[in-house]
Design a protein around this motif. Structure first.
Motif, PDB file in Angstrom:
ATOM      1  N   UNK A  68       0.858  -1.180   0.000  1.00  0.00           N
ATOM      2  CA  UNK A  68       0.000   0.000   0.000  1.00  0.00           C
ATOM      3  C   UNK A  68       0.899   1.237   0.000  1.00  0.00           C
ATOM      4  N   UNK A  69       0.840   2.013  -1.074  1.00  0.00           N
ATOM      5  CA  UNK A  69       1.652   3.220  -1.191  1.00  0.00           C
ATOM      6  C   UNK A  69       0.748   4.445  -1.207  1.00  0.00           C
ATOM      7  N   UNK A  70       1.081   5.433  -0.381  1.00  0.00           N
ATOM      8  CA  UNK A  70       0.287   6.654  -0.288  1.00  0.00           C
ATOM      9  C   UNK A  70       1.180   7.880  -0.464  1.00  0.00           C
ATOM     10  N   UNK A  71       0.721   8.815  -1.275  1.00  0.00           N
ATOM     11  CA  UNK A  71       1.344  10.132  -1.380  1.00  0.00           C
ATOM     12  C   UNK A  71       0.276  11.152  -1.000  1.00  0.00           C
ATOM     13  N   UNK A  72       0.561  11.961   0.004  1.00  0.00           N
ATOM     14  CA  UNK A  72      -0.427  12.910   0.524  1.00  0.00           C
ATOM     15  C   UNK A  72       0.154  14.312   0.485  1.00  0.00           C
ATOM     16  N   UNK A  73      -0.649  15.266   0.047  1.00  0.00           N
ATOM     17  CA  UNK A  73      -0.204  16.655   0.030  1.00  0.00           C
ATOM     18  C   UNK A  73       0.009  17.166   1.466  1.00  0.00           C
ATOM     19  N   UNK A  74       1.065  17.924   1.660  1.00  0.00           N
ATOM     20  CA  UNK A  74       1.348  18.499   2.970  1.00  0.00           C
ATOM     21  C   UNK A  74       0.184  19.346   3.475  1.00  0.00           C
ATOM     22  N   UNK A  75      -0.482  20.059   2.564  1.00  0.00           N
ATOM     23  CA  UNK A  75      -1.599  20.920   2.960  1.00  0.00           C
ATOM     24  C   UNK A  75      -2.729  20.124   3.595  1.00  0.00           C
ATOM     25  N   UNK A  76      -2.928  18.887   3.137  1.00  0.00           N
ATOM     26  CA  UNK A  76      -3.968  18.031   3.712  1.00  0.00           C
ATOM     27  C   UNK A  76      -3.640  17.704   5.162  1.00  0.00           C
ATOM     28  N   UNK A  77      -2.369  17.474   5.445  1.00  0.00           N
ATOM     29  CA  UNK A  77      -1.939  17.134   6.805  1.00  0.00           C
ATOM     30  C   UNK A  77      -2.025  18.331   7.735  1.00  0.00           C
ATOM     31  N   UNK A  78      -1.965  19.535   7.178  1.00  0.00           N
ATOM     32  CA  UNK A  78      -2.021  20.747   7.989  1.00  0.00           C
ATOM     33  C   UNK A  78      -3.448  21.166   8.320  1.00  0.00           C
ATOM     34  N   UNK A  79      -4.407  20.630   7.583  1.00  0.00           N
ATOM     35  CA  UNK A  79      -5.808  21.002   7.811  1.00  0.00           C
ATOM     36  C   UNK A  79      -6.281  20.437   9.145  1.00  0.00           C
ATOM     37  N   UNK A  80      -7.005  21.219   9.924  1.00  0.00           N
ATOM     38  CA  UNK A  80      -7.445  20.810  11.261  1.00  0.00           C
ATOM     39  C   UNK A  80      -8.911  20.359  11.248  1.00  0.00           C
ATOM     40  N   UNK A  81      -9.256  19.524  10.311  1.00  0.00           N
ATOM     41  CA  UNK A  81     -10.636  19.050  10.203  1.00  0.00           C
ATOM     42  C   UNK A  81     -11.051  18.323  11.478  1.00  0.00           C
TER      43      UNK A  81
ATOM     44  N   UNK B  19       4.992  12.308   1.699  1.00  0.00           N
ATOM     45  CA  UNK B  19       4.348  13.623   1.715  1.00  0.00           C
ATOM     46  C   UNK B  19       4.852  14.436   0.530  1.00  0.00           C
ATOM     47  N   UNK B  20       3.925  15.043  -0.193  1.00  0.00           N
ATOM     48  CA  UNK B  20       4.280  15.965  -1.265  1.00  0.00           C
ATOM     49  C   UNK B  20       4.402  17.357  -0.640  1.00  0.00           C
ATOM     50  N   UNK B  21       5.632  17.900  -0.549  1.00  0.00           N
ATOM     51  CA  UNK B  21       5.814  19.167   0.163  1.00  0.00           C
ATOM     52  C   UNK B  21       5.145  20.341  -0.536  1.00  0.00           C
ATOM     53  N   UNK B  22       4.664  21.270   0.271  1.00  0.00           N
ATOM     54  CA  UNK B  22       3.947  22.428  -0.265  1.00  0.00           C
ATOM     55  C   UNK B  22       4.851  23.340  -1.073  1.00  0.00           C
ATOM     56  N   UNK B  23       6.171  23.292  -0.803  1.00  0.00           N
ATOM     57  CA  UNK B  23       7.085  24.196  -1.509  1.00  0.00           C
ATOM     58  C   UNK B  23       7.723  23.560  -2.739  1.00  0.00           C
ATOM     59  N   UNK B  24       7.174  22.411  -3.163  1.00  0.00           N
ATOM     60  CA  UNK B  24       7.727  21.742  -4.342  1.00  0.00           C
ATOM     61  C   UNK B  24       7.503  22.580  -5.603  1.00  0.00           C
ATOM     62  N   UNK B  25       8.523  22.645  -6.454  1.00  0.00           N
ATOM     63  CA  UNK B  25       8.423  23.403  -7.705  1.00  0.00           C
ATOM     64  C   UNK B  25       7.993  22.525  -8.868  1.00  0.00           C
TER      65      UNK B  25
ATOM     66  N   UNK C  52       5.830  14.308   9.430  1.00  0.00           N
ATOM     67  CA  UNK C  52       4.603  13.987  10.165  1.00  0.00           C
ATOM     68  C   UNK C  52       4.809  14.124  11.664  1.00  0.00           C
ATOM     69  N   UNK C  53       5.935  13.676  12.142  1.00  0.00           N
ATOM     70  CA  UNK C  53       6.230  13.790  13.576  1.00  0.00           C
ATOM     71  C   UNK C  53       6.364  15.249  13.997  1.00  0.00           C
ATOM     72  N   UNK C  54       6.963  16.079  13.139  1.00  0.00           N
ATOM     73  CA  UNK C  54       7.108  17.501  13.476  1.00  0.00           C
ATOM     74  C   UNK C  54       5.749  18.201  13.475  1.00  0.00           C
ATOM     75  N   UNK C  55       4.893  17.870  12.508  1.00  0.00           N
ATOM     76  CA  UNK C  55       3.547  18.451  12.477  1.00  0.00           C
ATOM     77  C   UNK C  55       2.774  18.025  13.723  1.00  0.00           C
ATOM     78  N   UNK C  56       2.917  16.723  14.064  1.00  0.00           N
ATOM     79  CA  UNK C  56       2.239  16.200  15.259  1.00  0.00           C
ATOM     80  C   UNK C  56       2.756  16.882  16.518  1.00  0.00           C
ATOM     81  N   UNK C  57       4.058  17.099  16.592  1.00  0.00           N
ATOM     82  CA  UNK C  57       4.638  17.702  17.777  1.00  0.00           C
ATOM     83  C   UNK C  57       4.269  19.163  17.961  1.00  0.00           C
ATOM     84  N   UNK C  58       3.903  19.837  16.875  1.00  0.00           N
ATOM     85  CA  UNK C  58       3.556  21.252  16.942  1.00  0.00           C
ATOM     86  C   UNK C  58       2.136  21.494  17.423  1.00  0.00           C
ATOM     87  N   UNK C  59       1.349  20.425  17.519  1.00  0.00           N
ATOM     88  CA  UNK C  59      -0.059  20.592  17.922  1.00  0.00           C
ATOM     89  C   UNK C  59      -0.190  20.680  19.446  1.00  0.00           C
TER      90      UNK C  59
END
Length: 286
Positions: A172-185, A211-217, A279-286
Motif C-alpha cells: 500500500x503506497x500513499x502520497x499525501x499533500x502536505x496541505x492536507x496534513x495541515x488542515x485541522x478538520x 508527503x508531497x511538500x507544499x514548496x515543491x516546484x 509527520x512527527x514535526x507536524x504532530x509535535x507542533x499541535x
C-alpha cells in the motif's frame, strides 16, 4: 451510471446516504421482527429490553444496520433464548453498505489487489482515516447525513482499513499533500489522533507513506487525485473521482499514463523516512 442516478457522498467515495441492505441483513432483520411480534412486543418495548433505541431496532429489522454483539445477545435473551439469532448472526455480511454506488466496484477490487497506490490532495485517504476524522467528514457533508448513513460510513471505513493489516503481502503506497496534513478538520484532538494513526500505519512493512511538500516546484499529478491497483493477473486498473461521481479506468493506454504520472510524483515527494519525520514535526507542533 450517470450522476442523475446516484446519491451524494462523503469525499473519498466511501459513503452514500442510505446503505443498501445485504440479503443476510434483510433475513436477520426479518427474523428479529417475527420473533418480536410473536412475543407481542412493540419496537419501543423491545428497544427498552435490549437497551437500544426504537430507531436502531427499526434499522436492524429493515436490514439497514449491522447489529453489534450486544444487540444480538440481548435480543436473544429477550426473545426466548432459542439460539436462532446467535446462530444467524455469524453469517451476517454488510454487502456494500456505506459505500457510494460508484465506488463499490473499486472497493471489491481492493480486496484482492496485490498492490495499491493512492495520491490525495483533498483529504486523508480513506484507508488511513481515523474514526474521528471519518465522523468529521460526515458531519461536514451537505445536505446532512442521517444517523444510519453516518454510522454505516464509519463502520465500513474502519472495516476497509483492516486490509492494511490483514493483507501483509499486499503493498500500500500513499502520497499525501502536505496541505492536507495541515488542515485541522474536526479540531485539534481529531487531528492529533489522525496523525498518530498515519504514523502507526506508516511503520507497517507493507505500507509506505510519502508527503508531497507544499514548496515543491514540480508536480506530476496536477490533474487531481490518483488511485491505482495491480490485480493478481498482473493487470492494472485506475480510478478517478469527482463530485457526485467516480469512474473505474481499465483502458491500458489511459491506465499507463496515470501510472507514469504517479511514478514521477513519488520521485518528487519526500522520501518515506523524511515524510515520517515531517509527520512527527507536524504532530509535535499541535
Amino acid at each position: 451510471m450517470t450522476t442523475d442516478h446516484v446519491e451524494p457522498a462523503v469525499p473519498g467515495g466511501e459513503c452514500e446516504r442510505e446503505p443498501d441492505p445485504s440479503d443476510s441483513l434483510r433475513t436477520f432483520g426479518a427474523v428479529v421482527q417475527a420473533l418480536r411480534e410473536h412475543a407481542g412486543l412493540s419496537r419501543v418495548q423491545f428497544g427498552e429490553l435490549v437497551r437500544f433505541s426504537k430507531h436502531t431496532v427499526e434499522s436492524v429489522e429493515l436490514g439497514r444496520r449491522m447489529p453489534d454483539a450486544s444487540f444480538v445477545e440481548r435480543a436473544e435473551e429477550a426473545l426466548g433464548n432459542t439460539g436462532a439469532l446467535r446462530h444467524s448472526a455469524r453469517f451476517l455480511t454488510r454487502g456494500d453498505a456505506g459505500l457510494a454506488a460508484w465506488f463499490r466496484q473499486w472497493a471489491r477490487l481492493e480486496r484482492t489487489a496485490v498492490s495499491l497506490c493512492t495520491y490525495e490532495c483533498r483529504l486523508i485517504p480513506g484507508l488511513l482515516q481515523s474514526e474521528g476524522y471519518v465522523r468529521a467528514l460526515c458531519e461536514n457533508e451537505i445536505p446532512p447525513l442521517s444517523d444510519d448513513a453516518l454510522e454505516a460510513t464509519v463502520q465500513v471505513r474502519m472495516e476497509r482499513q483492516q486490509l492494511l493489516r490483514e493483507r501483509p503481502n499486499t503493498t500500500f503506497d500513499f502520497v499525501i499533500e502536505e496541505a492536507v496534513l495541515m488542515r485541522r478538520l474536526g479540531g485539534a484532538q481529531v487531528t492529533v489522533e489522525q496523525l498518530d494513526l498515519i504514523l502507526d500505519l506508516g511503520f507497517l512493512r507493507n505500507v509506505t507513506v510519502q508527503v508531497m511538500p507544499a514548496n515543491s516546484e514540480q508536480h506530476a499529478c496536477l490533474s487531481g487525485p490518483v488511485r491505482l491497483l495491480e490485480m493478481p493477473d498482473g493487470r492494472w486498473r485506475a480510478y478517478s473521482e469527482g463530485q457526485e461521481n467516480g469512474r473505474l479506468i481499465a483502458g491500458p493506454k489511459e491506465v499507463s499514463r496515470i501510472h507514469m504520472r504517479y511514478a514521477r510524483l513519488r520521485s518528487q515527494a519526500l522520501s518515506p523516512k523524511d515524510s515520517m519525520g515531517l509527520l512527527m514535526r507536524i504532530r509535535g507542533a499541535l
